[in-house]
Design an enzyme around this catalytic site. Structure first.
Site, mmCIF file in Angstrom:
data_model
loop_
_atom_site.group_PDB
_atom_site.id
_atom_site.type_symbol
_atom_site.label_atom_id
_atom_site.label_comp_id
_atom_site.label_asym_id
_atom_site.label_seq_id
_atom_site.Cartn_x
_atom_site.Cartn_y
_atom_site.Cartn_z
ATOM 1 N N ARG A 108 0.913 -1.165 -0.150
ATOM 2 C CA ARG A 108 -0.090 0.048 0.087
ATOM 3 C C ARG A 108 0.826 1.267 -0.098
ATOM 4 O O ARG A 108 1.808 1.442 0.866
ATOM 5 C CB ARG A 108 -0.936 0.146 1.310
ATOM 6 C CG ARG A 108 -1.377 1.396 1.433
ATOM 7 C CD ARG A 108 -2.590 1.777 2.432
ATOM 8 N NE ARG A 108 -3.896 1.202 1.997
ATOM 9 C CZ ARG A 108 -4.928 1.328 2.756
ATOM 10 N NH1 ARG A 108 -5.080 2.008 3.793
ATOM 11 N NH2 ARG A 108 -6.123 0.630 2.277
ATOM 12 N N HIS A 135 -7.513 0.918 -6.089
ATOM 13 C CA HIS A 135 -7.585 0.348 -4.744
ATOM 14 C C HIS A 135 -8.343 -1.015 -5.404
ATOM 15 O O HIS A 135 -9.611 -1.245 -4.869
ATOM 16 C CB HIS A 135 -8.430 1.011 -4.074
ATOM 17 C CG HIS A 135 -8.328 0.451 -2.514
ATOM 18 N ND1 HIS A 135 -7.766 -0.613 -1.873
ATOM 19 C CD2 HIS A 135 -9.131 0.856 -1.509
ATOM 20 C CE1 HIS A 135 -8.064 -0.874 -0.705
ATOM 21 N NE2 HIS A 135 -8.814 0.185 -0.353
ATOM 22 N N GLN A 138 -10.621 -3.616 -2.850
ATOM 23 C CA GLN A 138 -11.689 -2.935 -2.317
ATOM 24 C C GLN A 138 -12.912 -3.401 -3.213
ATOM 25 O O GLN A 138 -14.051 -3.622 -2.613
ATOM 26 C CB GLN A 138 -11.768 -1.614 -2.091
ATOM 27 C CG GLN A 138 -12.753 -0.726 -1.586
ATOM 28 C CD GLN A 138 -12.992 -0.757 -0.200
ATOM 29 O OE1 GLN A 138 -12.311 -0.832 0.623
ATOM 30 N NE2 GLN A 138 -14.269 -1.129 0.235
ATOM 31 N N ASP A 231 -16.579 8.397 -0.882
ATOM 32 C CA ASP A 231 -15.381 8.199 -0.128
ATOM 33 C C ASP A 231 -15.036 9.607 0.358
ATOM 34 O O ASP A 231 -15.816 10.681 0.073
ATOM 35 C CB ASP A 231 -14.320 7.668 -1.414
ATOM 36 C CG ASP A 231 -13.159 7.436 -0.904
ATOM 37 O OD1 ASP A 231 -12.806 7.409 0.273
ATOM 38 O OD2 ASP A 231 -12.132 7.491 -1.704
ATOM 39 N N CYS A 272 -16.177 2.970 1.395
ATOM 40 C CA CYS A 272 -14.880 2.046 1.510
ATOM 41 C C CYS A 272 -14.682 2.214 2.889
ATOM 42 O O CYS A 272 -13.957 1.278 3.537
ATOM 43 C CB CYS A 272 -13.772 2.544 0.466
ATOM 44 S SG CYS A 272 -13.393 4.216 0.516
ATOM 45 N N ARG A 317 -14.158 -7.111 2.804
ATOM 46 C CA ARG A 317 -12.764 -7.133 2.544
ATOM 47 C C ARG A 317 -12.029 -8.330 2.917
ATOM 48 O O ARG A 317 -10.870 -8.803 2.073
ATOM 49 C CB ARG A 317 -12.101 -5.979 3.461
ATOM 50 C CG ARG A 317 -12.665 -4.467 2.959
ATOM 51 C CD ARG A 317 -12.667 -4.075 1.757
ATOM 52 N NE ARG A 317 -11.279 -4.220 1.310
ATOM 53 C CZ ARG A 317 -10.201 -3.422 1.395
ATOM 54 N NH1 ARG A 317 -10.475 -2.284 2.339
ATOM 55 N NH2 ARG A 317 -8.895 -3.381 1.054
#
Ligand code: CP
Ligand code: NVA
Length: 330
Positions: A108, A135, A138, A231, A272, A317
């Site tokens: 990440r 991402h 996700q 988001d 998310c 997730r």
């Protein structure tokens, strides 16, 4: 044709066919069933993975850790700043070292180029746990959650509100195009995804009989939506100085009850996470003090409503990341 993802990297959804993504979703459902029935699934005993984080995380880190442990693997976490990567050791050298010790590497961090370079040199599968551009882990959790709520994905009207050219806006547009959902970016023009990515996604969407729409009108953009997604307005890695302009640009794009009422009666709300829906965070409190707003991308009312599926999404997730690890390392 049987799908086999052994040895593959998971860097962005654009690298995968619709059938491969559907396979990962099927595998996720199986892993969720195993977890929820307390059925052991230590299928990767003896293997080890490393999680390389240059930005902070709760969900992604914990998902990789729990998934790895459930699969019987050893897991090493390297937090932001505690490895030599970047400062004293190049990405290529780091990849070659970690690739000698581990069976898989999660990264990440910042640019997509970094995760692509890690993958080029590692010699073992590399998984993208979020970059500035994409991402992809996700996406599987989000699509699994939508499928669980509606029973299908094709033809769902999906609306993303907010900074539509960030990692989430980009990735969701790709995911929808690949899986046949009609995607709308409902955002001010300044924050629309790049023309290049829109063009790529429109071509994919055409093959999958769905649409990509860009719209700066909130009522028009959210009408008939099955899913309203948002988001945070300022992403990790962006300077604090961005807040002021971003709030000005996005304050009219907050997901609130009037937006949800404009969508379909059974529409769901997704995010998310983490989310600024109240002032119970340091940044939330600072923004409230500085700019006089106590809720940002979503109102607390919508976040806490029955339509909100954000915690199911967060749980997914872990099941979906487990599927990615298993599919690429089995
Ligand atoms: N959604 C998500 O990636 O959360 P974290 O930043 O906590 O990993
Ligand atoms: N756009 C957000 C996503 C967090 C999961 C960020 O990059 O900070």
């Amino acid at each position: 044709m049987a799908i086999n993802l052994r040895g593959r990297n998971y860097l962005k959804l654009l690298d995968f066919s619709t059938q491969e993504i559907e396979y990962l979703l099927e595998l996720s459902k199986e892993f969720k069933r195993l977890k929820l029935t307390n059925t052991p699934h230590r299928y990767l005993e003896g293997k080890n993975i490393v999680l390389l984080f240059e930005k902070t995380s709760t969900r992604t880190r914990c998902s990789f850790e729990v998934a790895g442990m459930d699969l019987g693997m050893g897991v090493t976490y390297l937090d932001p700043g505690s490895s030599q990567m970047g400062k004293k050791e190049s990405i290529a050298d780091t990849a070659r070292v970690l690739g000698r010790m581990y069976d898989g590497i999660e990264y990440r961090g910042f640019s997509q180029e970094i995760v692509e370079e890690l993958a080029e040199y590692a010699g073992v599968p590399v998984w993208n746990g979020l970059t500035d551009e994409f991402h992809p882990t996700q996406m599987l959790a989000d699509m699994l959650t939508i499928e669980e709520k509606f029973g299908y994905l094709k033809g769902i009207n999906f609306v993303f509100m907010g900074d539509a050219r960030n990692n989430m806006g980009n990735s969701l547009m790709v995911a929808c195009a690949k899986l046949g959902l009609n995607f709308t970016a409902c955002a001010p023009k300044e924050l629309w995804p790049s023309e290049e990515l829109v063009e790529i996604c429109r071509n994919i969407a055409q093959e999958n009989e769905c649409t990509i729409t860009l719209c700066d009108d909130v009522m028009e953009g959210t009408k008939d939506a099955d899913v309203i997604y948002t988001d945070i307005w300022v992403s990790m890695g962006e300077p604090d100085s961005v807040w002021e302009t971003r709030i000005k640009l996005l304050k009219d794009y907050q997901v609130n009850s009037s937006v949800m009422q404009n969508a379909r009666h059974d529409a769901i709300f997704m995010h998310c996470l983490p989310s600024f829906h109240d002032t119970r965070t340091t940044i939330g409190a600072e923004i409230a003090k500085k700019f006089g707003i106590s809720e940002m991308e979503v109102s607390d009312e919508v976040f806490e409503s029955k339509q909100s599926v954000v915690f199911d999404e967060a749980e997914n997730r872990m099941h979906t990341i487990k599927a990615v690890i298993y599919a690429t390392l089995q």
